[in-house]
Motif scaffolding. Structure first.
Motif, PDB file in Angstrom:
ATOM      1  N   ASP A   8      -8.162 -10.913  -1.862  1.00 15.86           N
ATOM      2  CA  ASP A   8      -9.122  -9.960  -1.308  1.00 15.86           C
ATOM      3  C   ASP A   8      -8.874  -8.592  -1.922  1.00 15.86           C
ATOM      4  O   ASP A   8      -8.076  -7.796  -1.413  1.00 15.86           O
ATOM      5  CB  ASP A   8      -9.011  -9.905   0.211  1.00 15.86           C
ATOM      6  N   ALA A   9      -9.539  -8.324  -3.015  1.00 13.53           N
ATOM      7  CA  ALA A   9      -9.344  -7.075  -3.755  1.00 13.53           C
ATOM      8  C   ALA A   9      -9.735  -5.853  -2.924  1.00 13.53           C
ATOM      9  O   ALA A   9      -9.134  -4.790  -3.065  1.00 13.53           O
ATOM     10  CB  ALA A   9     -10.124  -7.104  -5.060  1.00 13.53           C
ATOM     11  N   MET A  10     -10.720  -5.998  -2.057  1.00 15.83           N
ATOM     12  CA  MET A  10     -11.143  -4.861  -1.231  1.00 15.83           C
ATOM     13  C   MET A  10     -10.027  -4.449  -0.273  1.00 15.83           C
ATOM     14  O   MET A  10      -9.706  -3.266  -0.148  1.00 15.83           O
ATOM     15  CB  MET A  10     -12.409  -5.230  -0.459  1.00 15.83           C
ATOM     16  N   GLU A  11      -9.426  -5.427   0.406  1.00 13.96           N
ATOM     17  CA  GLU A  11      -8.324  -5.119   1.328  1.00 13.96           C
ATOM     18  C   GLU A  11      -7.127  -4.558   0.565  1.00 13.96           C
ATOM     19  O   GLU A  11      -6.451  -3.643   1.048  1.00 13.96           O
ATOM     20  CB  GLU A  11      -7.905  -6.368   2.113  1.00 13.96           C
ATOM     21  N   TYR A  16      -3.641   0.004  -0.942  1.00 15.29           N
ATOM     22  CA  TYR A  16      -3.090   0.898  -1.962  1.00 15.29           C
ATOM     23  C   TYR A  16      -3.497   2.344  -1.695  1.00 15.29           C
ATOM     24  O   TYR A  16      -2.705   3.261  -1.856  1.00 15.29           O
ATOM     25  CB  TYR A  16      -3.579   0.496  -3.357  1.00 15.29           C
ATOM     26  N   ALA A  17      -4.748   2.548  -1.304  1.00 16.42           N
ATOM     27  CA  ALA A  17      -5.223   3.914  -1.047  1.00 16.42           C
ATOM     28  C   ALA A  17      -4.530   4.527   0.163  1.00 16.42           C
ATOM     29  O   ALA A  17      -4.297   5.739   0.207  1.00 16.42           O
ATOM     30  CB  ALA A  17      -6.737   3.921  -0.859  1.00 16.42           C
ATOM     31  N   ALA A  18      -4.173   3.700   1.143  1.00 11.22           N
ATOM     32  CA  ALA A  18      -3.531   4.197   2.360  1.00 11.22           C
ATOM     33  C   ALA A  18      -2.011   4.287   2.231  1.00 11.22           C
ATOM     34  O   ALA A  18      -1.356   4.899   3.084  1.00 11.22           O
ATOM     35  CB  ALA A  18      -3.880   3.282   3.539  1.00 11.22           C
ATOM     36  N   ARG A  31       5.657  14.134  -1.947  1.00  9.57           N
ATOM     37  CA  ARG A  31       4.676  13.164  -1.452  1.00  9.57           C
ATOM     38  C   ARG A  31       3.432  13.223  -2.319  1.00  9.57           C
ATOM     39  O   ARG A  31       2.945  14.313  -2.649  1.00  9.57           O
ATOM     40  CB  ARG A  31       4.328  13.503  -0.006  1.00  9.57           C
ATOM     41  N   LEU A  32       2.908  12.061  -2.663  1.00  9.26           N
ATOM     42  CA  LEU A  32       1.632  11.938  -3.360  1.00  9.26           C
ATOM     43  C   LEU A  32       0.690  11.165  -2.458  1.00  9.26           C
ATOM     44  O   LEU A  32       1.110  10.234  -1.771  1.00  9.26           O
ATOM     45  CB  LEU A  32       1.796  11.176  -4.674  1.00  9.26           C
ATOM     46  N   GLN A  33      -0.570  11.542  -2.467  1.00 16.03           N
ATOM     47  CA  GLN A  33      -1.541  10.841  -1.636  1.00 16.03           C
ATOM     48  C   GLN A  33      -2.819  10.636  -2.427  1.00 16.03           C
ATOM     49  O   GLN A  33      -3.338  11.582  -3.043  1.00 16.03           O
ATOM     50  CB  GLN A  33      -1.842  11.656  -0.370  1.00 16.03           C
ATOM     51  N   VAL A  34      -3.304   9.416  -2.429  1.00 16.63           N
ATOM     52  CA  VAL A  34      -4.553   9.108  -3.095  1.00 16.63           C
ATOM     53  C   VAL A  34      -5.646  10.001  -2.491  1.00 16.63           C
ATOM     54  O   VAL A  34      -5.746  10.137  -1.277  1.00 16.63           O
ATOM     55  CB  VAL A  34      -4.911   7.619  -2.956  1.00 16.63           C
ATOM     56  N   GLY A  35      -6.419  10.624  -3.355  1.00 14.30           N
ATOM     57  CA  GLY A  35      -7.520  11.477  -2.914  1.00 14.30           C
ATOM     58  C   GLY A  35      -7.146  12.938  -2.721  1.00 14.30           C
ATOM     59  O   GLY A  35      -8.005  13.760  -2.447  1.00 14.30           O
ATOM     60  N   GLN A  36      -5.859  13.256  -2.876  1.00 11.30           N
ATOM     61  CA  GLN A  36      -5.397  14.636  -2.701  1.00 11.30           C
ATOM     62  C   GLN A  36      -4.751  15.133  -3.993  1.00 11.30           C
ATOM     63  O   GLN A  36      -4.105  14.363  -4.694  1.00 11.30           O
ATOM     64  CB  GLN A  36      -4.367  14.725  -1.571  1.00 11.30           C
ATOM     65  N   PRO A  37      -4.882  16.437  -4.301  1.00 12.02           N
ATOM     66  CA  PRO A  37      -4.169  16.968  -5.466  1.00 12.02           C
ATOM     67  C   PRO A  37      -2.655  16.863  -5.259  1.00 12.02           C
ATOM     68  O   PRO A  37      -2.179  16.843  -4.126  1.00 12.02           O
ATOM     69  CB  PRO A  37      -4.597  18.435  -5.513  1.00 12.02           C
ATOM     70  N   ALA A  38      -1.929  16.801  -6.364  1.00 13.31           N
ATOM     71  CA  ALA A  38      -0.463  16.702  -6.326  1.00 13.31           C
ATOM     72  C   ALA A  38       0.132  18.064  -6.682  1.00 13.31           C
ATOM     73  O   ALA A  38       0.899  18.201  -7.634  1.00 13.31           O
ATOM     74  CB  ALA A  38       0.006  15.628  -7.287  1.00 13.31           C
ATOM     75  N   ALA A  39      -0.212  19.083  -5.909  1.00 14.17           N
ATOM     76  CA  ALA A  39       0.137  20.470  -6.230  1.00 14.17           C
ATOM     77  C   ALA A  39       1.644  20.694  -6.344  1.00 14.17           C
ATOM     78  O   ALA A  39       2.095  21.393  -7.255  1.00 14.17           O
ATOM     79  CB  ALA A  39      -0.469  21.417  -5.197  1.00 14.17           C
ATOM     80  N   ARG A  40       2.423  20.115  -5.449  1.00  8.60           N
ATOM     81  CA  ARG A  40       3.885  20.335  -5.514  1.00  8.60           C
ATOM     82  C   ARG A  40       4.483  19.734  -6.775  1.00  8.60           C
ATOM     83  O   ARG A  40       5.321  20.343  -7.431  1.00  8.60           O
ATOM     84  CB  ARG A  40       4.570  19.776  -4.268  1.00  8.60           C
ATOM     85  N   LEU A  41       4.058  18.530  -7.134  1.00  4.54           N
ATOM     86  CA  LEU A  41       4.534  17.912  -8.367  1.00  4.54           C
ATOM     87  C   LEU A  41       4.089  18.743  -9.569  1.00  4.54           C
ATOM     88  O   LEU A  41       4.884  19.028 -10.465  1.00  4.54           O
ATOM     89  CB  LEU A  41       4.009  16.482  -8.495  1.00  4.54           C
ATOM     90  N   LEU A 136      -6.774   6.295  -7.547  1.00  7.51           N
ATOM     91  CA  LEU A 136      -6.382   4.895  -7.607  1.00  7.51           C
ATOM     92  C   LEU A 136      -7.303   4.193  -8.590  1.00  7.51           C
ATOM     93  O   LEU A 136      -8.521   4.280  -8.477  1.00  7.51           O
ATOM     94  CB  LEU A 136      -6.501   4.256  -6.222  1.00  7.51           C
ATOM     95  N   HIS A 137      -6.705   3.497  -9.538  1.00  2.00           N
ATOM     96  CA  HIS A 137      -7.457   2.721 -10.523  1.00  2.00           C
ATOM     97  C   HIS A 137      -7.145   1.253 -10.282  1.00  2.00           C
ATOM     98  O   HIS A 137      -6.048   0.780 -10.609  1.00  2.00           O
ATOM     99  CB  HIS A 137      -7.059   3.130 -11.950  1.00  2.00           C
ATOM    100  N   MET A 138      -8.089   0.539  -9.695  1.00  2.00           N
ATOM    101  CA  MET A 138      -7.923  -0.890  -9.446  1.00  2.00           C
ATOM    102  C   MET A 138      -8.216  -1.643 -10.735  1.00  2.00           C
ATOM    103  O   MET A 138      -9.223  -1.391 -11.395  1.00  2.00           O
ATOM    104  CB  MET A 138      -8.853  -1.363  -8.325  1.00  2.00           C
ATOM    105  N   LEU A 139      -7.326  -2.558 -11.103  1.00  2.00           N
ATOM    106  CA  LEU A 139      -7.431  -3.278 -12.355  1.00  2.00           C
ATOM    107  C   LEU A 139      -8.062  -4.647 -12.165  1.00  2.00           C
ATOM    108  O   LEU A 139      -7.905  -5.533 -12.995  1.00  2.00           O
ATOM    109  CB  LEU A 139      -6.037  -3.397 -12.993  1.00  2.00           C
ATOM    110  N   THR A 140      -8.769  -4.796 -11.084  1.00  2.00           N
ATOM    111  CA  THR A 140      -9.469  -6.034 -10.750  1.00  2.00           C
ATOM    112  C   THR A 140     -10.962  -5.719 -10.685  1.00  2.00           C
ATOM    113  O   THR A 140     -11.345  -4.565 -10.494  1.00  2.00           O
ATOM    114  CB  THR A 140      -9.009  -6.568  -9.380  1.00  2.00           C
TER     115      THR A 140
END
Length: 163
Positions: A8-11, A16-18, A31-41, A136-140
């Motif tokens: 189930d690629a959707m799940e 992965y996004a969460a 901390r890195l979060q999908v959908g947010q800039p990585a300003a500290r890094l 997030l880059h899904m390879l499916t």
């Protein structure tokens, strides 16, 4: 390269996004979060691109630790052969039930991250440009039931048109 057979690629994309992503850079755990800039890094790194790649549990199929360590050793050798700066990192489920070591790469563009992910049988990688949100880059292939904009921070690169 391995052919991915994801139940189930959707799940999987939603998990992965969460997920929680962490990287150790400059003596700090960031901390890195999908959908947010990585300003500290990005404040600690002059890189124009970053990526998160793991070799553990290809296709999200749990493997024994020794197999995962061997896969990680191959990934590290490949990263080092590319001359990329790498920092220890990991992804984990918000509830802590699952955790996978990986690497944050500096100046690895999206194409390089996708290639490394595919080479190591992964279903997804993170990659982003400085100042932009972590993506997030899904390879499916995109599941038929997935809306075109599942999340603005998720790309489905497994589709022939986007590969």
């Amino acid at each position: 390269m391995r052919e991915l057979q994801v139940v189930d690629a959707m799940e999987l994309a939603q998990a992965y996004a969460a997920a929680e992503y962490r990287v150790v850079h400059g003596g700090e755990e960031l901390r890195l979060q999908v959908g947010q800039p990585a300003a500290r890094l990005e404040a600690l790194s002059a890189a124009s691109h970053h990526a998160f790649v793991t070799a553990w549990n290809p296709a999200s199929d749990p493997r024994p630790e020794d197999a995962n360590v061997a896969a990680d050793d191959r990934l590290v050798a490949r990263i080092d052969s590319m001359g990329l700066e790498r920092h220890a990192a990991w992804a984990q489920a918000p509830d802590g039930r699952w955790r996978e070591p990986g690497w944050v790469l500096c100046d690895a563009g999206t194409e390089a991250a996708i290639a490394l992910g595919r080479e190591h049988g992964q279903a997804g990688v993170l990659a982003w440009k400085r100042g932009e949100p972590v993506q997030l880059h899904m390879l499916t292939p995109r599941p038929q039931r997935a809306a075109p904009a599942t999340a603005s921070s998720t790309c489905w690169v497994g589709e022939a048109a986007n590969a």
